[in-house]
Every structure is written in structure tokens, then in C-alpha cells.
Design a protein around this motif. Structure first.
Motif, mmCIF file in Angstrom:
data_model
loop_
_atom_site.group_PDB
_atom_site.id
_atom_site.type_symbol
_atom_site.label_atom_id
_atom_site.label_comp_id
_atom_site.label_asym_id
_atom_site.label_seq_id
_atom_site.Cartn_x
_atom_site.Cartn_y
_atom_site.Cartn_z
ATOM 1 N N PRO A 21 0.799 -1.242 0.000
ATOM 2 C CA PRO A 21 0.000 0.000 0.000
ATOM 3 C C PRO A 21 0.826 1.284 0.000
ATOM 4 O O PRO A 21 0.330 2.343 -0.394
ATOM 5 C CB PRO A 21 -0.825 -0.124 1.295
ATOM 6 C CG PRO A 21 -0.914 -1.585 1.555
ATOM 7 C CD PRO A 21 0.423 -2.131 1.121
ATOM 8 N N GLY A 22 2.092 1.195 0.431
ATOM 9 C CA GLY A 22 2.941 2.383 0.468
ATOM 10 C C GLY A 22 3.866 2.539 -0.719
ATOM 11 O O GLY A 22 4.700 3.449 -0.737
ATOM 12 N N LEU A 23 3.713 1.676 -1.721
ATOM 13 C CA LEU A 23 4.594 1.728 -2.891
ATOM 14 C C LEU A 23 3.912 2.439 -4.062
ATOM 15 O O LEU A 23 2.711 2.300 -4.275
ATOM 16 C CB LEU A 23 4.984 0.311 -3.313
ATOM 17 C CG LEU A 23 5.750 -0.521 -2.281
ATOM 18 C CD1 LEU A 23 5.998 -1.926 -2.812
ATOM 19 C CD2 LEU A 23 7.075 0.149 -1.906
ATOM 20 N N GLY A 24 4.706 3.172 -4.823
ATOM 21 C CA GLY A 24 4.178 3.822 -6.021
ATOM 22 C C GLY A 24 3.275 4.997 -5.719
ATOM 23 O O GLY A 24 2.376 5.298 -6.497
ATOM 24 N N ILE A 25 3.506 5.662 -4.602
ATOM 25 C CA ILE A 25 2.725 6.842 -4.245
ATOM 26 C C ILE A 25 3.443 8.088 -4.771
ATOM 27 O O ILE A 25 4.635 8.285 -4.513
ATOM 28 C CB ILE A 25 2.542 6.947 -2.717
ATOM 29 C CG1 ILE A 25 1.981 5.636 -2.153
ATOM 30 C CG2 ILE A 25 1.644 8.129 -2.371
ATOM 31 C CD1 ILE A 25 0.662 5.190 -2.751
ATOM 32 N N ALA A 26 2.733 8.879 -5.537
ATOM 33 C CA ALA A 26 3.247 10.095 -6.196
ATOM 34 C C ALA A 26 4.092 9.782 -7.423
ATOM 35 O O ALA A 26 4.063 10.502 -8.415
ATOM 36 C CB ALA A 26 4.021 10.995 -5.240
ATOM 37 N N LEU A 61 7.090 -3.664 -10.361
ATOM 38 C CA LEU A 61 6.746 -2.254 -10.512
ATOM 39 C C LEU A 61 5.403 -1.995 -9.849
ATOM 40 O O LEU A 61 4.432 -2.732 -10.073
ATOM 41 C CB LEU A 61 6.665 -1.870 -11.990
ATOM 42 C CG LEU A 61 6.255 -0.405 -12.230
ATOM 43 C CD1 LEU A 61 7.384 0.542 -11.836
ATOM 44 C CD2 LEU A 61 5.836 -0.166 -13.667
ATOM 45 N N TYR A 62 5.354 -0.935 -9.049
ATOM 46 C CA TYR A 62 4.129 -0.542 -8.349
ATOM 47 C C TYR A 62 3.757 0.890 -8.716
ATOM 48 O O TYR A 62 4.630 1.746 -8.902
ATOM 49 C CB TYR A 62 4.318 -0.627 -6.837
ATOM 50 C CG TYR A 62 4.384 -2.034 -6.305
ATOM 51 C CD1 TYR A 62 3.237 -2.661 -5.811
ATOM 52 C CD2 TYR A 62 5.580 -2.737 -6.297
ATOM 53 C CE1 TYR A 62 3.299 -3.958 -5.320
ATOM 54 C CE2 TYR A 62 5.646 -4.034 -5.810
ATOM 55 C CZ TYR A 62 4.504 -4.639 -5.323
ATOM 56 O OH TYR A 62 4.551 -5.929 -4.851
ATOM 57 N N ALA A 63 2.451 1.144 -8.776
ATOM 58 C CA ALA A 63 1.929 2.498 -8.895
ATOM 59 C C ALA A 63 0.628 2.562 -8.111
ATOM 60 O O ALA A 63 -0.209 1.654 -8.206
ATOM 61 C CB ALA A 63 1.681 2.880 -10.354
ATOM 62 N N CYS A 64 0.487 3.583 -7.280
ATOM 63 C CA CYS A 64 -0.725 3.765 -6.470
ATOM 64 C C CYS A 64 -0.989 2.589 -5.546
ATOM 65 O O CYS A 64 -2.146 2.246 -5.264
ATOM 66 C CB CYS A 64 -1.942 4.003 -7.370
ATOM 67 S SG CYS A 64 -1.754 5.316 -8.577
#
Length: 321
Positions: free
Chosen positions: A192-197, A230-233
């Protein structure tokens, strides 16, 4: 899809269309395929599976001499139905012979930007989270991610699954392995904390999480899987690695995973012997599997993968209301 196909064509990749009907759907412990009963004209019956990924077929093509190839088509996974999972979905998978994992990492970032541009989007969005596809991706090791987001030092806890669960505030089942705890903490605390911003490339996985990835040694002499995600949001988009080409080691991993699968689920899948034989002829290569529905979901701000499928499964009705 048109924009993605153009991206690959410009770089000399060949599009392939592997048969979804395979001898094995994959040999990972928690990966579940759909069984198909095939009958020939003479009435002889055989069991086959719908593929969970075109990976085995595409690696056979690498062994046969293809150097750059991709597939964009349907795959099938049982026991997966959430806002981010569908029993049938579209996977983008590609391979580069002779290139390392850095090359396919760069591909992955560029493909996300290409998809966002094709959707006319300047922001990837899901729930209340956003990420700028044009921003430089954050690179974060698994070790640092677990320290920052789960408060767990993987080096300090060692191989004790119970100690791992306790450090992360999880309640382990009696038969949990270290990998089981790792996966649960990753999903509950880290993802949940990955790919923020901005997108995040999660790198340097423990060797127990290699599956089909090659393993190398870092500067401190520790073994690491040459794998990234790869993570986003807070959403996992892609899983890539430098491919394992040691058939004996791959067989050992498959057999261990199927033993574990049989113990947990009471079933196991056969090994694809043609695939294992092909590994002896496969060049050094790197590849990525990307959940295309998830990418479209983020690029359009849709609330689930089912909202971006042309014909979502009736099983997903609860997510489409």
C-alpha cells in the motif's frame, strides 16, 4: 493496445500468440489454473490446463532462436477474484535475449508512460492514491521497503518464520513458511505504500522468492534474486527478472513448490518436460509480465479491473454494481 503494439514494433519485437492450452499452467505454490478435459476424434481424453501466463511457451521460442518477442493476450487464473484480480485477464509479457534486468526495467517504465499518454492521462489513479507516470521511478530494495513500511529488518530476523511474523505483528498459521509470512507482510504492510506520487521499482528479492529468476550475489556476499516488481498507487503492475536457465535447479524449485501445493491444497500440477528441456538451449535473457487490465485501470482511474474489460466475467458482478 494499439499504442503498446506500436511501441514494441518500433523496437524490433515480434508479437507471438502462444496457445492457451498447455501441459502445465505453471508450477508455483499459490498459482491456480483451470483444468480442461480434451477429447480427440477417437474419443481419447487427456487433461490440459489454460495457461496462467505464456511464459513457458515464450521461453521455448527463445530457445528456438527468437531474440525479442512479446505477447498481449488472455490468461486464466483460478481462486483470484477481487477488484484487482479477475479469473480471465489480459497479460502483456515480453523477453529480451542477451539483455539484463536493467533493460526490461527501463522498458516497463516506458510502457507505463506510453499507456498513460494513449489514455490522455497525466496521472495514474486508484482509490485515493495517485502517481505521476512521467516522474522518475523510485528504486527501493525489498530490504529497505520492509524496514520503512513494515518495521521489519529481514537481515535481523533470519530464517525463522515465527520471529518474522511476530516482528511484523502478524499471527502465523502453524504450517506457515518464511515465504508465506513474507507474502502476507508484503501485501498487508508494504504494497500500500509503494508507487505513491511516482512509480516504485521494488528490487533485490530474497532468493526464496525467485521462482523462475536467476540468483546472484551482492557486494556483501548475500544471495539475491535478480527480480523486480513495478508498483503504482499501491498496485502491483509488473513482475520481471533475469531468467533462470539451469534446468536442474528449475526442476528442483518446481518439485519443491508442487510438494508444498499438494500439502496445502491437495493438488499439484505436472511439470512441462519440454519446457525444462528447452532451458538447456535458452540464451541468457530477461523478461517481464505486466497486468494489462491493471495498467488500463490506473491510466483511466477506473475503480476495478472489471470496469476496463470488454466483457467482464459474471463472477465479477459484485464489483461492478
Amino acid at each position: 493496445m494499439a499504442a503498446i503494439r506500436a511501441w514494441f514494433a518500433e523496437r524490433g519485437f515480434v508479437e507471438v500468440d502462444p496457445s492457451p492450452l498447455q501441459v502445465s499452467p505453471g508450477n508455483e505454490t499459490h498459482l491456480h489454473g483451470f483444468t480442461v478435459a480434451a477429447t480427440d476424434a477417437g474419443g481419447r481424453r487427456a487433461h490440459r490446463y489454460l495457461h496462467t501466463s505464456p511464459e513457458f511457451a515464450m521461453k521455448k521460442l527463445l530457445a528456438a532462436g527468437e531474440e525479442r518477442l512479446y505477447s498481449l493476450g488472455p490468461v486464466f487464473r483460478d481462486r483470484e477474484l477481487t477488484r484487482l484480480h479477475a479469473p480471465a485477464f489480459t497479460m502483456l509479457e515480453w523477453y529480451r535475449a542477451g539483455d539484463g534486468v536493467e533493460a526490461v526495467m527501463a522498458d516497463t517504465i516506458d510502457i507505463v508512460r506510453t499507456a498513460a499518454a494513449a489514455a490522455g492521462s497525466t496521472s495514474l489513479r486508484w482509490q485515493d492514491r495517485q502517481a505521476d507516470p512521467a516522474a522518475d521511478a523510485e528504486r527501493l530494495s525489498v530490504l529497505d521497503a520492509f524496514r520503512r513500511l513494515a518495521g521489519v529488518d529481514l537481515h535481523a530476523i533470519g530464517d525463522d518464520a515465527g520471529a518474522f511474523a511476530e516482528a511484523a505483528g502478524e499471527r502465523p498459521a502453524p504450517d506457515d513458511t518464511w515465504s508465506d509470512v513474507f507474502s502476507r507482510v508484503l501485501v498487508d504492510c508494504v504494497e500500500p505504500g509503494l508507487g505513491i506520487a511516482r512509480p516504485t521499482l521494488l528490487t533485490d528479492y530474497p532468493p526464496s522468492e525467485a521462482a523462475l529468476a536467476a540468483i546472484s550475489t551482492d557486494a556483501d556476499g548475500r544471495e539475491l534474486a535478480e527480480r523486480f516488481e513495478l508498483y503504482a498507487c499501491g498496485v502491483e503492475l509488473a513482475n520481471g527478472f533475469r531468467e533462470l536457465t539451469d534446468a536442474a535447479e528449475q526442476r528442483r524449485r518446481f518439485e519443491a513448490a508442487m510438494d508444498r501445493k499438494a500439502a496445502i491444497y491437495g493438488e499439484a500440477y505436472p511439470l512441462d518436460e519440454d519446457f525444462l528441456s528447452a532451458l538447456d538451449h535458452m540464451p541468457d535473457a530477461s523478461g517481464v509480465a505486466l497486468g494489462f487490465d491493471r495498467l488500463v485501470m490506473l491510466a483511466t482511474g477506473a475503480p476495478s479491473v472489471h470496469h476496463v474489460q470488454w466483457s467482464p466475467s459474471d463472477l465479477a458482478a459484485g464489483f461492478l454494481g
